[in-house]
Design a protein around this motif. Structure first.
Motif, PDB file in Angstrom:
ATOM      1  N   MET A 257      18.984   6.444 -28.834  1.00 42.74           N
ATOM      2  CA  MET A 257      17.677   5.819 -29.008  1.00 42.74           C
ATOM      3  C   MET A 257      17.017   5.498 -27.671  1.00 42.74           C
ATOM      4  O   MET A 257      15.788   5.532 -27.547  1.00 42.74           O
ATOM      5  N   ASP A 258      17.820   5.192 -26.649  1.00 42.70           N
ATOM      6  CA  ASP A 258      17.269   4.849 -25.340  1.00 42.70           C
ATOM      7  C   ASP A 258      16.558   6.026 -24.682  1.00 42.70           C
ATOM      8  O   ASP A 258      15.777   5.838 -23.751  1.00 42.70           O
ATOM      9  N   LYS A 259      16.809   7.242 -25.186  1.00 45.85           N
ATOM     10  CA  LYS A 259      16.168   8.441 -24.625  1.00 45.85           C
ATOM     11  C   LYS A 259      15.239   9.122 -25.627  1.00 45.85           C
ATOM     12  O   LYS A 259      14.650  10.153 -25.314  1.00 45.85           O
ATOM     13  N   ASP A 260      15.116   8.560 -26.818  1.00 43.14           N
ATOM     14  CA  ASP A 260      14.309   9.180 -27.877  1.00 43.14           C
ATOM     15  C   ASP A 260      13.266   8.169 -28.343  1.00 43.14           C
ATOM     16  O   ASP A 260      13.567   7.218 -29.061  1.00 43.14           O
ATOM     17  N   ARG A 261      12.029   8.405 -27.937  1.00 49.40           N
ATOM     18  CA  ARG A 261      10.963   7.457 -28.233  1.00 49.40           C
ATOM     19  C   ARG A 261      10.713   7.321 -29.733  1.00 49.40           C
ATOM     20  O   ARG A 261      10.395   6.243 -30.237  1.00 49.40           O
ATOM     21  N   ARG A 262      10.838   8.413 -30.476  1.00 49.45           N
ATOM     22  CA  ARG A 262      10.597   8.339 -31.914  1.00 49.45           C
ATOM     23  C   ARG A 262      11.634   7.472 -32.615  1.00 49.45           C
ATOM     24  O   ARG A 262      11.323   6.694 -33.519  1.00 49.45           O
ATOM     25  N   LYS A 263      12.908   7.623 -32.200  1.00 50.52           N
ATOM     26  CA  LYS A 263      13.946   6.776 -32.787  1.00 50.52           C
ATOM     27  C   LYS A 263      13.693   5.311 -32.432  1.00 50.52           C
ATOM     28  O   LYS A 263      13.840   4.412 -33.276  1.00 50.52           O
ATOM     29  N   GLU A 264      13.329   5.069 -31.193  1.00 49.29           N
ATOM     30  CA  GLU A 264      13.065   3.689 -30.768  1.00 49.29           C
ATOM     31  C   GLU A 264      11.917   3.087 -31.578  1.00 49.29           C
ATOM     32  O   GLU A 264      11.975   1.920 -31.990  1.00 49.29           O
ATOM     33  N   LEU A 265      10.880   3.873 -31.822  1.00 45.56           N
ATOM     34  CA  LEU A 265       9.749   3.386 -32.599  1.00 45.56           C
ATOM     35  C   LEU A 265      10.167   3.066 -34.028  1.00 45.56           C
ATOM     36  O   LEU A 265       9.781   2.036 -34.594  1.00 45.56           O
ATOM     37  N   PHE A 266      11.004   3.920 -34.627  1.00 44.08           N
ATOM     38  CA  PHE A 266      11.477   3.681 -35.990  1.00 44.08           C
ATOM     39  C   PHE A 266      12.264   2.375 -36.063  1.00 44.08           C
ATOM     40  O   PHE A 266      12.024   1.535 -36.937  1.00 44.08           O
ATOM     41  N   VAL A 267      13.206   2.213 -35.149  1.00 44.46           N
ATOM     42  CA  VAL A 267      14.047   1.014 -35.160  1.00 44.46           C
ATOM     43  C   VAL A 267      13.205  -0.231 -34.890  1.00 44.46           C
ATOM     44  O   VAL A 267      13.431  -1.294 -35.480  1.00 44.46           O
TER      45      VAL A 267
END
Length: 622
Positions: A201-211
């Motif tokens: 998640m620290d390298k994936d903006r979409r995952k970070e936004l979802f979380v």
């Protein structure tokens, strides 16, 4: 592949379905099965919140997976009986943990048990009581991988568990059927986000936004968030930054069938968290000074006593309700009580001591947040909640007080006023006062690895003279943005001393990583600043202008020099003034080096060993 013998001694493969329906020696299976515990910790303090129980020895018992155990029991018609025996094993083992009265047991709840013919409620409560545990010590994890919406009377079962004091968690959120409907129907106390979204998640903006969105929504409905599958420090810090309340995963600790010696903290992880405190930690001081320390009442209180409370406290519009662990379970509104009193026989019903069940009709969920949550996050939650009740503030999950609209706005205003005094007006980065205050605290705390970096532009004056102060300001803002990107992998503190001078501090990372981050910032700036020059200057590679002595000369295109000082391990007597003196000498050295980089180890005798050129291997004197 499993096999079965025929009378003619030949072997044939046994299908999965046949293998499940084959007679099983369940007493032997129960004896073989064990459970491992994996800790769930607070992202704010690192304190252990509880342990998830994970089935082990399933392979030795003849199963292909954990799910195979429960599927086989379901298809064999013994799921409830087997599950209750598993619960007995888990609860008895959990009860042996040191400090168990402060911990929660997370147990995976197979929703199919409520559809078995032999299902009988109340057995888990009996097991907990026999082991000396209270009902709120247990949290039932309902996996979103099962479509719980079709379970017969499932919502009634959940209400029954809640009435007994159990907590409910939605497990593997984002992986299966239930999604928003599960949140609505189950009203979970905890939401566990599936590890797919946490991984990288620290390298994936979409995952970070979802979380981030799920975390925010969870807090709105009064639920806490556990991030599953955290395997790196960067993932942990990302979870902390976006507001996850708890984490679990291999980075924290692997599941173990052996009971831990201590259950308060995981020392190595707690050290990381303590060394990288967030802005929210500073906001916590403001929140404490502005929050309302509203008196809370126990969830065992009788309705007529609530009525007496509001009569004695005429100014109170809400009353927080807590359980025996001081954890908030909701609020009761004065307006709800008044509305009920004026119904026919309302007052008589409230004052009837046998009507304990009426408490549930008045209890309302309320958004809550840890005292260390940043004011910005709290403000977002408050606005999105669209409620006049306010927010409940907790510390390590325990009730502290209430933050209403007025208190929140006063705290935000005070924070903004303090920040305005301490930040650089151009970059909005911490200014000199904030830098000195931060450095004084950081340098007074012994750490094995600490690094201070000073950045200074090369040939900034001729650039400013040619293109003007506005373009000069844009160059400064460019470098501010580059520092935010280049140093984002670790918890760097970045400050703006003034003009073209910047300050950075980091701890608990390796020397090579610190150097690489600094060199990355230099390289990015040296390349991107070229676009600020006109085409002819970019082509020639130099700028004609006057030096500080007033003489015309050629100046190379702007670059940035960096002086990195390694602070000796465990020293607490070194101040920023000491560091600054050394940095001035080191910056001169950096500006004459081909790479515009120099590093040194601060020495108590005011001398230093310099390493002006970047090396792959750090000096042995570290």
């Amino acid at each position: 592949m499993s096999v079965t013998l025929r009378s003619d001694d030949t072997t044939v493969p046994m299908s999965t379905s046949a293998r499940r329906y084959a007679p099983r020696n369940w007493p032997h299976i129960i004896e073989t099965i064990d459970f491992a515990f994996q800790p769930i910790i607070s992202t704010h303090t690192g304190r252990v919140f509880g342990y998830e129980a994970l089935l082990r020895n399933w392979s030795e018992a003849g199963f292909s997976s954990i799910q195979d155990v429960f599927d086989t029991a379901w298809e064999s018609g013994v799921l409830h009986s087997v599950d209750m025996q598993f619960r007995a094993i888990v609860i008895q083992k959990f009860a042996r943990l040191p400090g168990v009265d402060k911990l929660k047991l997370f147990y995976n709840f197979d929703s199919r048990v409520v559809r078995t013919a032999d299902y009988r409620p109340g057995q888990t409560l009996e097991l907990l009581t026999a082991s000396g545990l209270a009902p709120d010590a247990m949290c039932l994890e309902i996996s979103e991988r099962h479509d719980i919406s079709h379970a017969h009377n499932f919502q009634d079962i959940l209400l029954r568990y809640r009435a007994q004091g159990f907590k409910v968690a939605i497990d593997d959120y984002g992986s299966g059927f239930a999604q928003m409907r599960a949140l609505y129907e189950c009203e979970p106390d905890i939401i566990k986000i599936d590890r797919f979204f946490i991984d990288g998640m620290d390298k994936d903006r979409r995952k970070e936004l979802f979380v981030t969105q799920i975390t925010g929504f969870s807090h709105l409905i009064g639920a806490q968030v556990v991030a599953e599958g955290v395997e790196t420090l960067d993932e942990l810090m990302c979870c902390r930054r976006i507001g996850c309340d708890f984490v679990q995963g291999f980075f924290v600790a692997r599941p173990s069938v052996d009971l831990p010696d201590r259950t308060d903290i995981i020392p190595a992880v707690t050290d990381h968290l303590n060394q990288t405190r967030r802005q929210g930690d500073h906001d916590g001081e403001l929140l404490r000074s502005f929050m309302i320390e509203a008196q809370a009442v126990p969830d065992t209180i009788k309705p007529n006593d609530i009525l007496d409370f509001f009569q004695r406290n005429a100014d109170s519009t809400i009353v927080p309700v807590i359980n025996r662990r001081d954890e908030p379970v909701g609020i009761i509104r004065d307006s709800d009580f008044k509305a009920f009193i004026y119904t026919p026989f309302g007052r008589e019903l409230l004052q009837n001591p046998s009507n304990r069940a009426y408490m549930s009709r008045f209890l309302r969920r309320c958004p809550s947040a840890d005292i260390r949550t940043s004011l910005s996050e709290l403000l977002e939650t408050f606005v999105a909640a669209d409620t006049l009740d306010g927010l409940i503030l907790t510390e390590d999950g325990r009730y502290l007080g209430v933050l209403d609209q007025r208190a929140l706005l006063r705290a935000v205003n005070e924070r903004n006023t303090l920040n305005a005094r301490d930040e650089n007006p151009l970059t909005r980065l911490p200014g000199n006062s904030a830098i000195y205050r931060y450095a004084a605290n950081a340098l007074s705390t012994p750490r094995k690895r600490r690094f201070v970096v000073y950045f200074d532009f090369d040939n900034f004056k001729p650039f400013n003279d040619r293109y003007g102060f506005r373009q000069g300001d844009r160059a400064i803002l460019l470098f501010k943005d580059i520092l935010g990107k280049a140093l984002s992998q670790n918890a760097w503190f970045i400050g703006h001393i003034g003009g073209d001078d910047f300050f950075a501090y980091v701890q608990s990372i390796d020397f090579e990583d610190a150097v690489l981050a600094v060199r990355r910032a230099q390289t990015m700036f040296n390349e991107e600043i070229k676009s600020f020059y006109d085409p002819k200057t970019r082509e020639t590679g130099f700028l004609q202008g006057k030096g500080r002595d007033g003489i015309d000369k050629r100046f190379a295109l702007m670059t940035v020099s960096a002086a990195l000082i390694r602070v000796p391990a465990e020293r607490t007597d070194i101040t920023l003034d000491h560091i600054s003196t050394e940095a001035a000498k080191l910056k001169d050295l950096a500006k004459t080096s081909p790479d515009r980089f120099a590093s040194s180890i601060y020495d108590a005798g005011d001398s230093y060993n310099s390493f002006p050129l970047f090396a792959e291997t750090p000096p042995a004197s570290e």
